[in-house]
Design a protein around this motif. Sequence first.
Motif, short mmCIF file in Angstrom:
data_model
loop_
_atom_site.label_atom_id
_atom_site.label_comp_id
_atom_site.label_asym_id
_atom_site.label_seq_id
_atom_site.Cartn_x
_atom_site.Cartn_y
_atom_site.Cartn_z
N ARG A 10 0.83 -1.21 0.00
CA ARG A 10 0.00 0.00 0.00
C ARG A 10 0.86 1.26 0.00
NH1 ARG A 10 -1.60 -1.35 5.82
NH2 ARG A 10 -0.27 0.05 7.02
N ASP A 51 -5.34 1.06 3.10
CA ASP A 51 -5.25 0.02 2.09
C ASP A 51 -6.52 0.11 1.23
OD1 ASP A 51 -3.96 -2.09 0.90
OD2 ASP A 51 -3.95 -3.32 2.70
N SER A 53 -9.57 -0.64 -1.29
CA SER A 53 -10.25 -1.80 -1.86
C SER A 53 -9.98 -1.83 -3.36
CB SER A 53 -11.76 -1.71 -1.61
OG SER A 53 -12.30 -0.62 -2.35
N SER A 54 -10.26 -2.94 -3.99
CA SER A 54 -10.04 -3.03 -5.43
C SER A 54 -10.94 -2.04 -6.17
CB SER A 54 -10.26 -4.46 -5.94
OG SER A 54 -11.56 -4.91 -5.63
N GLU A 55 -12.15 -1.81 -5.66
CA GLU A 55 -13.06 -0.87 -6.29
C GLU A 55 -12.55 0.56 -6.17
OE1 GLU A 55 -14.02 -3.16 -4.05
OE2 GLU A 55 -15.32 -4.50 -5.19
N LEU A 57 -9.41 1.46 -5.67
CA LEU A 57 -8.20 1.57 -6.48
C LEU A 57 -8.57 1.74 -7.96
CD1 LEU A 57 -5.13 1.54 -6.52
CD2 LEU A 57 -5.22 -0.96 -6.65
N ALA A 58 -9.55 1.01 -8.43
CA ALA A 58 -9.99 1.15 -9.83
C ALA A 58 -10.51 2.56 -10.09
CB ALA A 58 -11.07 0.11 -10.14
N LEU A 68 -3.98 -0.80 -13.80
CA LEU A 68 -3.40 -1.50 -12.66
C LEU A 68 -2.04 -2.12 -12.97
CD1 LEU A 68 -3.66 -2.39 -9.72
CD2 LEU A 68 -4.96 -4.37 -10.54
#
Length: 122
Positions: A10, A51, A53-55, A57-58, A68
């Motif tokens: 992170r 940190d 989440s994937s959402e 970060l997207a 990514l």
Amino acid sequence: MDRHLDPLLRELMGAELRAERHRQRRTLAEVAAAAGLSMQHLSDVERGRKDPSSELLAAILGALGIDLPLLLLRAADGALVGATVLELRSTPRASTLAPGPAGLHGAGGRAGGSRVRLLAAA
């Protein structure tokens, strides 16, 4: 809780997100608004305190217009630079090696940059 000596993923990703935002000359407010999150949350992600989440970060990557795999390669590159510096400091032959733009070179190699580059075009 002991602080881990190696940078966390992170922290590496956050540093690269901030570097990309600065490369684009965009403010925290601009990117946060485009990603749909608060400036404080984006700041925490960039500083490696949260940190994502994937959402999330997207959403940040979409706001910055990068993908990514590129972020991960840049983060890995940053981690290798840090590891290379530590390795060079502990190597008896460190005085004959110098990190250059394309990796490690001997005393007759190119001088200048201090980054080990994994990415040719990025």
